[in-house]
Design a protein around this motif. Structure first.
Motif, PDB file in Angstrom:
ATOM      1  N   ILE A   1       0.843  -1.209   0.000  1.00 49.03           N
ATOM      2  CA  ILE A   1       0.000   0.000   0.000  1.00 49.03           C
ATOM      3  C   ILE A   1       0.874   1.254   0.000  1.00 49.03           C
ATOM      4  O   ILE A   1       0.610   2.214  -0.729  1.00 49.03           O
ATOM      5  CB  ILE A   1      -0.965  -0.017   1.209  1.00 49.03           C
ATOM      6  CG1 ILE A   1      -2.026  -1.102   1.005  1.00 49.03           C
ATOM      7  CG2 ILE A   1      -1.638   1.350   1.392  1.00 49.03           C
ATOM      8  CD1 ILE A   1      -2.876  -1.371   2.225  1.00 49.03           C
ATOM      9  N   LYS A   2       1.962   1.236   0.790  1.00 49.07           N
ATOM     10  CA  LYS A   2       2.875   2.385   0.818  1.00 49.07           C
ATOM     11  C   LYS A   2       3.532   2.610  -0.537  1.00 49.07           C
ATOM     12  O   LYS A   2       3.707   3.753  -0.979  1.00 49.07           O
ATOM     13  CB  LYS A   2       3.960   2.165   1.896  1.00 49.07           C
ATOM     14  CG  LYS A   2       3.460   2.356   3.317  1.00 49.07           C
ATOM     15  CD  LYS A   2       4.595   2.142   4.311  1.00 49.07           C
ATOM     16  CE  LYS A   2       4.098   2.293   5.747  1.00 49.07           C
ATOM     17  NZ  LYS A   2       5.171   2.022   6.729  1.00 49.07           N
ATOM     18  N   ILE A   3       3.902   1.507  -1.208  1.00 50.72           N
ATOM     19  CA  ILE A   3       4.514   1.617  -2.541  1.00 50.72           C
ATOM     20  C   ILE A   3       3.518   2.229  -3.526  1.00 50.72           C
ATOM     21  O   ILE A   3       3.860   3.112  -4.312  1.00 50.72           O
ATOM     22  CB  ILE A   3       4.999   0.237  -3.029  1.00 50.72           C
ATOM     23  CG1 ILE A   3       6.191  -0.236  -2.183  1.00 50.72           C
ATOM     24  CG2 ILE A   3       5.380   0.285  -4.508  1.00 50.72           C
ATOM     25  CD1 ILE A   3       6.579  -1.683  -2.418  1.00 50.72           C
ATOM     26  N   VAL A   4       2.276   1.738  -3.478  1.00 49.80           N
ATOM     27  CA  VAL A   4       1.232   2.288  -4.354  1.00 49.80           C
ATOM     28  C   VAL A   4       1.027   3.779  -4.062  1.00 49.80           C
ATOM     29  O   VAL A   4       0.911   4.587  -4.992  1.00 49.80           O
ATOM     30  CB  VAL A   4      -0.091   1.504  -4.187  1.00 49.80           C
ATOM     31  CG1 VAL A   4      -1.233   2.215  -4.928  1.00 49.80           C
ATOM     32  CG2 VAL A   4       0.055   0.084  -4.705  1.00 49.80           C
ATOM     33  N   GLN A   5       1.014   4.128  -2.782  1.00 53.87           N
ATOM     34  CA  GLN A   5       0.848   5.536  -2.407  1.00 53.87           C
ATOM     35  C   GLN A   5       1.983   6.400  -2.946  1.00 53.87           C
ATOM     36  O   GLN A   5       1.765   7.509  -3.432  1.00 53.87           O
ATOM     37  CB  GLN A   5       0.776   5.665  -0.877  1.00 53.87           C
ATOM     38  CG  GLN A   5      -0.527   5.171  -0.269  1.00 53.87           C
ATOM     39  CD  GLN A   5      -0.461   5.087   1.250  1.00 53.87           C
ATOM     40  OE1 GLN A   5       0.595   4.802   1.827  1.00 53.87           O
ATOM     41  NE2 GLN A   5      -1.575   5.322   1.901  1.00 53.87           N
ATOM     42  N   SER A   6       3.200   5.896  -2.861  1.00 56.18           N
ATOM     43  CA  SER A   6       4.357   6.711  -3.253  1.00 56.18           C
ATOM     44  C   SER A   6       4.548   6.786  -4.764  1.00 56.18           C
ATOM     45  O   SER A   6       5.004   7.805  -5.284  1.00 56.18           O
ATOM     46  CB  SER A   6       5.633   6.173  -2.595  1.00 56.18           C
ATOM     47  OG  SER A   6       5.914   4.862  -3.060  1.00 56.18           O
ATOM     48  N   ARG A   7       4.153   5.729  -5.490  1.00 55.64           N
ATOM     49  CA  ARG A   7       4.442   5.670  -6.923  1.00 55.64           C
ATOM     50  C   ARG A   7       3.241   5.950  -7.829  1.00 55.64           C
ATOM     51  O   ARG A   7       3.394   6.530  -8.909  1.00 55.64           O
ATOM     52  CB  ARG A   7       5.012   4.299  -7.286  1.00 55.64           C
ATOM     53  CG  ARG A   7       6.351   4.003  -6.630  1.00 55.64           C
ATOM     54  CD  ARG A   7       6.888   2.672  -7.127  1.00 55.64           C
ATOM     55  NE  ARG A   7       8.132   2.295  -6.435  1.00 55.64           N
ATOM     56  CZ  ARG A   7       8.772   1.152  -6.633  1.00 55.64           C
ATOM     57  NH1 ARG A   7       8.293   0.276  -7.507  1.00 55.64           N
ATOM     58  NH2 ARG A   7       9.881   0.880  -5.983  1.00 55.64           N
ATOM     59  N   PHE A   8       2.061   5.520  -7.395  1.00 51.87           N
ATOM     60  CA  PHE A   8       0.933   5.528  -8.334  1.00 51.87           C
ATOM     61  C   PHE A   8      -0.295   6.298  -7.847  1.00 51.87           C
ATOM     62  O   PHE A   8      -1.082   6.776  -8.656  1.00 51.87           O
ATOM     63  CB  PHE A   8       0.500   4.089  -8.665  1.00 51.87           C
ATOM     64  CG  PHE A   8       1.631   3.172  -9.016  1.00 51.87           C
ATOM     65  CD1 PHE A   8       2.442   3.434 -10.118  1.00 51.87           C
ATOM     66  CD2 PHE A   8       1.895   2.048  -8.260  1.00 51.87           C
ATOM     67  CE1 PHE A   8       3.498   2.602 -10.445  1.00 51.87           C
ATOM     68  CE2 PHE A   8       2.942   1.196  -8.580  1.00 51.87           C
ATOM     69  CZ  PHE A   8       3.751   1.469  -9.672  1.00 51.87           C
ATOM     70  N   ASN A   9      -0.498   6.356  -6.532  1.00 59.43           N
ATOM     71  CA  ASN A   9      -1.759   6.911  -6.030  1.00 59.43           C
ATOM     72  C   ASN A   9      -1.534   7.519  -4.649  1.00 59.43           C
ATOM     73  O   ASN A   9      -1.801   6.896  -3.627  1.00 59.43           O
ATOM     74  CB  ASN A   9      -2.825   5.804  -5.976  1.00 59.43           C
ATOM     75  CG  ASN A   9      -4.189   6.312  -5.536  1.00 59.43           C
ATOM     76  OD1 ASN A   9      -4.387   7.509  -5.345  1.00 59.43           O
ATOM     77  ND2 ASN A   9      -5.138   5.403  -5.376  1.00 59.43           N
ATOM     78  N   GLN A  10      -1.060   8.749  -4.639  1.00 58.16           N
ATOM     79  CA  GLN A  10      -0.723   9.391  -3.361  1.00 58.16           C
ATOM     80  C   GLN A  10      -1.952   9.687  -2.510  1.00 58.16           C
ATOM     81  O   GLN A  10      -1.846   9.955  -1.309  1.00 58.16           O
ATOM     82  CB  GLN A  10       0.057  10.682  -3.613  1.00 58.16           C
ATOM     83  CG  GLN A  10      -0.711  11.743  -4.382  1.00 58.16           C
ATOM     84  CD  GLN A  10       0.143  12.975  -4.647  1.00 58.16           C
ATOM     85  OE1 GLN A  10       1.328  12.991  -4.325  1.00 58.16           O
ATOM     86  NE2 GLN A  10      -0.464  13.996  -5.230  1.00 58.16           N
ATOM     87  N   ASN A  11      -3.142   9.620  -3.120  1.00 58.43           N
ATOM     88  CA  ASN A  11      -4.373   9.904  -2.379  1.00 58.43           C
ATOM     89  C   ASN A  11      -5.011   8.658  -1.764  1.00 58.43           C
ATOM     90  O   ASN A  11      -6.082   8.751  -1.154  1.00 58.43           O
ATOM     91  CB  ASN A  11      -5.389  10.587  -3.312  1.00 58.43           C
ATOM     92  CG  ASN A  11      -4.900  11.940  -3.792  1.00 58.43           C
ATOM     93  OD1 ASN A  11      -4.343  12.713  -3.018  1.00 58.43           O
ATOM     94  ND2 ASN A  11      -5.087  12.221  -5.071  1.00 58.43           N
TER      95      ASN A  11
END
Length: 254
Positions: free
Chosen positions: A165-175
């Motif tokens: 989830i953190k990777i997704v937040q940082s790379r693809f979906n910060q929201n």
């Protein structure tokens, strides 16, 4: 604009699909137009609301791979205000097919953008893995609910999911937000269930939903009838649990 909530846990048997079906149905019964998206090749969410995956002509697979307009394949269920974007076994091959596609993690987001305003809530049932389709679901979502069963090894793999989830937040979906951790399969008769509740609440505090989903026979048999629990037995413990969860989510998002 509708809110997209992914239900995710790479650990199988935690009540993920049960939660996706019954949360979506409960939101629908509470008069919120809701779309359930089956993003799991097993297609249990599809059969769980009354459709035979073998007879599905087009699914989320065609939307992602062939850019088919999802509006053309969304199905109306027997539950008022509840609609389904079904899955098919073909979804198994989707990860291989998109592996070399540019912006491959964004494909589901692009698929859902045209219909997001058509619904109050969109619930995505993710597959029990941390593969590309799950990453696509998290990239498309506004928030994620993590079901955790009240059994031994409850927290096993949770750190890996939170890292994804953190990777997704940082790379693809910060929201992307964590909507909450949902405790499932609670059995009041066992000491371990109570210990897991205490442990999860100690570790994650306000991230944990107040609502706990109890072990319930009627809840476990509802999928065999192709019905959400609210349609199968509205007076059951399972139905009451999921209505309470829906109300808690509505209150958090008010």
């Amino acid at each position: 604009m509708g809110k997209i909530i992914a239900i995710a846990n790479q650990k199988g048997g935690v009540g993920k699909t049960t939660t996706a079906i019954n949360l979506a149905a409960s939101l629908a019964v509470l008069e919120h137009k809701t779309l359930l998206i089956d993003a799991d090749p097993q297609a249990n969410a599809t059969s769980g609301v009354g459709f035979d995956p073998k007879t599905i002509d087009a699914s989320i697979y065609e939307c992602i791979i062939d850019n088919i307009d999802p509006r053309t394949i969304i199905k109306e269920t027997e539950t008022p205000n509840l609609f389904l974007l079904p899955a098919h076994i073909d979804l198994v091959g989707a990860e291989i097919e998109i592996i070399n596609v540019p912006q491959r993690e964004q494909m589901m987001r692009k698929c859902l953008e045209p219909i997001k305003d058509d619904y109050d809530y969109i619930i995505i049932d993710c597959s029990p893995s941390l593969g590309l389709i799950t990453v696509n679901s998290l990239t498309a979502a506004d928030s994620v609910i993590i079901p955790v069963q009240c059994q031994y090894f409850a927290l096993e793999g949770l750190g890996k999911l939170l890292n994804t989830i953190k990777i997704v937040q940082s790379r693809f979906n910060q929201n992307l937000d964590i909507e909450g951790i949902l405790l499932t399969m609670f059995d009041i008769r066992t000491r371990i269930s109570k210990q897991v509740v205490d442990e999860v609440k100690t570790h994650f505090q306000s991230m944990v939903f107040e609502t706990i989903i109890s072990v319930n026979t009627r809840l476990s048999e509802a999928p065999s009838f192709g019905q959400p629990i609210i349609m199968h037995d509205a007076a059951s413990t399972g139905a009451i649990n999921y209505i309470n969860l829906a109300r808690e989510i509505l209150e958090r998002n008010n």
